[in-house]
Design an enzyme around this catalytic site. Structure first.
Site, PDB file in Angstrom:
ATOM      1  N   PRO A   1       0.811  -1.178   0.000  1.00 54.48           N
ATOM      2  CA  PRO A   1       0.000   0.000   0.000  1.00 54.48           C
ATOM      3  C   PRO A   1       0.869   1.261   0.000  1.00 54.48           C
ATOM      4  O   PRO A   1       1.727   1.435   0.842  1.00 54.48           O
ATOM      5  CB  PRO A   1      -0.785  -0.125   1.280  1.00 54.48           C
ATOM      6  CG  PRO A   1      -0.798  -1.586   1.565  1.00 54.48           C
ATOM      7  CD  PRO A   1       0.395  -2.164   0.937  1.00 54.48           C
ATOM      8  N   GLU A   2       0.626   2.117  -0.956  1.00 56.40           N
ATOM      9  CA  GLU A   2       1.245   3.436  -0.976  1.00 56.40           C
ATOM     10  C   GLU A   2       0.178   4.432  -0.499  1.00 56.40           C
ATOM     11  O   GLU A   2      -0.883   4.001  -0.050  1.00 56.40           O
ATOM     12  CB  GLU A   2       1.731   3.754  -2.399  1.00 56.40           C
ATOM     13  CG  GLU A   2       2.678   2.684  -2.930  1.00 56.40           C
ATOM     14  CD  GLU A   2       3.153   2.941  -4.354  1.00 56.40           C
ATOM     15  OE1 GLU A   2       3.245   4.102  -4.751  1.00 56.40           O
ATOM     16  OE2 GLU A   2       3.421   1.959  -5.065  1.00 56.40           O
TER      17      GLU A   2
ATOM     18  N   LYS B   1       2.282   6.853   4.766  1.00 55.74           N
ATOM     19  CA  LYS B   1       1.679   5.527   4.617  1.00 55.74           C
ATOM     20  C   LYS B   1       1.288   4.938   5.970  1.00 55.74           C
ATOM     21  O   LYS B   1       1.027   3.731   6.076  1.00 55.74           O
ATOM     22  CB  LYS B   1       2.653   4.580   3.899  1.00 55.74           C
ATOM     23  CG  LYS B   1       3.095   5.092   2.517  1.00 55.74           C
ATOM     24  CD  LYS B   1       4.176   4.226   1.896  1.00 55.74           C
ATOM     25  CE  LYS B   1       4.742   4.876   0.636  1.00 55.74           C
ATOM     26  NZ  LYS B   1       5.903   4.147   0.105  1.00 55.74           N
TER      27      LYS B   1
ATOM     28  N   ARG C   1      14.729  -1.721  -7.164  1.00 61.37           N
ATOM     29  CA  ARG C   1      13.314  -2.011  -7.374  1.00 61.37           C
ATOM     30  C   ARG C   1      13.029  -2.259  -8.843  1.00 61.37           C
ATOM     31  O   ARG C   1      13.618  -1.635  -9.720  1.00 61.37           O
ATOM     32  CB  ARG C   1      12.436  -0.831  -6.908  1.00 61.37           C
ATOM     33  CG  ARG C   1      12.795  -0.249  -5.557  1.00 61.37           C
ATOM     34  CD  ARG C   1      12.589  -1.223  -4.425  1.00 61.37           C
ATOM     35  NE  ARG C   1      11.215  -1.688  -4.350  1.00 61.37           N
ATOM     36  CZ  ARG C   1      10.242  -1.049  -3.715  1.00 61.37           C
ATOM     37  NH1 ARG C   1      10.486   0.066  -3.086  1.00 61.37           N
ATOM     38  NH2 ARG C   1       9.030  -1.554  -3.676  1.00 61.37           N
TER      39      ARG C   1
END
Length: 289
Positions: A2-3, A58, A278
DNA sequence: CACTTGACCTGTCCGC
DNA sequence: TGCGGACAGGTCAAGT
């Protein structure tokens, strides 16, 4: 994980459902899960009424009538799913919905409410956490001291955005976007989406980014975050909102996880590379070095 | 100090 | 079908 848009979607759902509800029990199946202090749980969690649900970057903050708050970070695979007694196997709910099967093996914490409802904190990979601390101590948490501005705040200007990057001149623009102390809430999905939108290659050094590119990135970050919130966030595998349902932003993604598919702008095939450790998705034609 | 890398976990997918 | 390795939306503590 979740961002910002996913966490905000969870926050909105929880605010609708848990405010005013009274916690009567908590159960947890891992030591990492939470309440490390049994005395605090007994005195400040059990019997508490939930008074508000806030978000910063977040991180979620569930405020209680006792002057304590539950602080939650979902990290990569965390979920907060609310289930009322009426929800289970009820009409209109698909059989495969999470709400019919919770708790499951990923459930770390269950908060039970006086009216029979429950809030499940699930986390397959166990990176996430939930803590119980005095509400008044939240502002002095090191996280709160370090975290950058909220990108969607009305007071967050393009000038402020650009200024935040001055501390990261030598790193890649993608690494800087992911740095929560620069700007809050951006993660891997929306970094790739914003960089594609601004036509900026993710490995570009921050010091080479032009004024116009900072302007474009500022606008793209805000546009992408706003659209994602509107669509209820992005779901690949584990992310769900407070109702246990998936978000639809991925239907609108232009670069993220679209490797092998045509760029919506120029038709060039989207490529996947590695930046700042990433997986990173780019259009090699639109985003040049 | 700025920056990069590995570690934290579990599950899934892909190639042999 | 089995097995090893890479990888997954995040952040730290280490290392250079």
């Amino acid at each position: 994980m979740p961002e910002l848009p996913e966490v905000e979607t969870v926050r909105l759902g929880l605010a609708d459902r848990v405010i005013g509800r009274i916690i009567i029990a908590e159960m947890h199946d891992t030591e990492k899960g939470f309440p490390n202090a049994p005395v605090d749980v007994k005195n400040f969690l059990l019997g508490a009424t939930i008074t508000g649900v806030r978000r910063r970057a977040k991180v979620l903050m569930i405020d209680l009538s006792t002057g304590y708050s539950l602080i939650v970070h979902l990290k990569m695979t965390g979920q907060l799913v609310f289930v009322s007694p009426d929800d289970r196997f009820g009409a209109g709910h698909p059989n495969d919905s999470l709400i019919n099967t919770l708790p499951d093996k990923s459930t770390r914490v269950t908060l039970s409410f006086k009216d029979g409802a429950a809030l499940y904190f699930n986390d397959q990979r166990k990176f996430g956490w939930m803590k119980l601390i005095p509400t008044a101590e939240i502002p002095s948490l090191s996280f709160m001291q370090k975290v950058g501005p909220e990108p969607l705040d009305a007071s967050f200007t393009k000038e402020a955005f650009k200024e935040r990057f001055t501390r990261r001149k030598k790193t890649s623009i993608k690494a800087a976007l992911l740095d929560q102390s620069v700007v809050a809430g951006i993660g891997n999905i929306y970094a790739d989406e914003a960089l594609w939108g601004a036509k900026v290659h993710p490995t570009r050094k921050v010091e080479t980014i032009t004024e116009q590119e900072f302007t474009d990135l500022y606008n793209e970050v805000r546009a992408v975050m706003s659209l994602a919130i509107e669509k209820g966030g992005s779901s690949n595998h584990t992310y769900v909102n407070a109702e246990g349902k998936k978000g639809s932003y991925m239907d609108f993604a232009r670069a993220f996880r679209r490797e092998g598919l045509p760029c919506p702008r120029c038709g060039t095939i989207i490529e996947k590379i590695r930046v700042a450790g990433r997986g990173t998705h780019i259009c090699p034609h639109c985003q040049v070095l």
